[in-house]
Motif scaffolding. Structure first.
Motif, PDB file in Angstrom:
ATOM      1  N   LEU A  81       0.790  -1.201  -0.032  1.00 45.86           N
ATOM      2  CA  LEU A  81      -0.012  -0.161   0.246  1.00 45.86           C
ATOM      3  C   LEU A  81       0.827   1.268   0.014  1.00 45.86           C
ATOM      4  N   LEU A  82       1.794   1.162   0.946  1.00 49.40           N
ATOM      5  CA  LEU A  82       2.722   2.431   1.087  1.00 49.40           C
ATOM      6  C   LEU A  82       3.463   2.438  -0.119  1.00 49.40           C
ATOM      7  N   ASN A  83       3.885   1.696  -0.809  1.00 46.40           N
ATOM      8  CA  ASN A  83       4.943   1.676  -2.303  1.00 46.40           C
ATOM      9  C   ASN A  83       3.912   1.919  -3.440  1.00 46.40           C
ATOM     10  N   GLY A  86       1.340   5.187  -1.977  1.00 47.11           N
ATOM     11  CA  GLY A  86       2.003   6.465  -1.640  1.00 47.11           C
ATOM     12  C   GLY A  86       1.663   6.589  -0.306  1.00 47.11           C
ATOM     13  N   GLU A  87       0.699   6.281   0.283  1.00 46.25           N
ATOM     14  CA  GLU A  87       0.007   6.751   1.666  1.00 46.25           C
ATOM     15  C   GLU A  87      -0.519   5.360   2.523  1.00 46.25           C
ATOM     16  N   PRO A  88       0.034   5.111   3.614  1.00 47.20           N
ATOM     17  CA  PRO A  88      -0.293   4.126   4.488  1.00 47.20           C
ATOM     18  C   PRO A  88      -2.080   4.154   5.134  1.00 47.20           C
ATOM     19  N   ARG A  89      -2.930   4.808   4.244  1.00 51.09           N
ATOM     20  CA  ARG A  89      -4.119   4.955   5.042  1.00 51.09           C
ATOM     21  C   ARG A  89      -5.044   4.058   4.371  1.00 51.09           C
ATOM     22  N   VAL A  90      -6.120   3.517   5.007  1.00 51.43           N
ATOM     23  CA  VAL A  90      -7.298   2.499   4.671  1.00 51.43           C
ATOM     24  C   VAL A  90      -8.241   3.168   4.952  1.00 51.43           C
ATOM     25  N   ARG A 102      -5.040   2.084 -10.278  1.00 55.03           N
ATOM     26  CA  ARG A 102      -5.337   3.211  -9.854  1.00 55.03           C
ATOM     27  C   ARG A 102      -5.766   3.152  -8.198  1.00 55.03           C
ATOM     28  N   TRP A 103      -5.297   4.056  -7.385  1.00 56.73           N
ATOM     29  CA  TRP A 103      -5.674   3.786  -5.978  1.00 56.73           C
ATOM     30  C   TRP A 103      -6.642   4.841  -5.596  1.00 56.73           C
TER      31      TRP A 103
END
Length: 118
Positions: A81-83, A86-90, A102-103
């Protein structure tokens, strides 16, 4: 505030485990489409996050069987998720399509995408 959010998440997790979601009825052709599209979606979530549980249940209601990745239990999913995003959000929904991954991070954006698509 953080304690309230945590308790709400725990309560929703309990409800999620005890109360099953009934998917909307659909034809065999629609079911095949949902199966095919489900394989292209990955939901990064946390069992103690109320928004994550709500999105997970919304996917189940639509009949989608997205790949569920719990970022708290499996550290590799968090790194993915981070790589990738770009963000460690859920919650985060990764949609793999012809243009690449696409995230989608916002619960509203995820819900809007799913409602428009299905």
């Amino acid at each position: 505030m953080k304690l309230t959010r945590h308790l709400k998440g725990k309560a929703l997790d309990l409800v999620d485990r005890l109360v099953p979601v009934r998917p909307q009825p659909c034809s065999a052709q629609q079911r095949d489409l949902l199966e095919r599209e489900s394989r292209r979606m990955h939901l990064y979530y946390c069992r103690s996050c109320a928004s994550s549980i709500a999105i997970k249940r919304h996917c189940e209601k639509l009949g989608l069987r997205v790949v569920e990745k719990d970022v708290v239990r499996v550290n590799a999913y968090r790194n993915e998720l981070l790589n990738g995003g770009g963000e460690p959000r859920v919650p985060c929904l990764r949609v793999d399509d012809d243009q690449g991954p696409r995230w989608l991070y916002s619960p509203e954006a995820i819900r809007n995408y799913l409602n428009k698509r299905f």
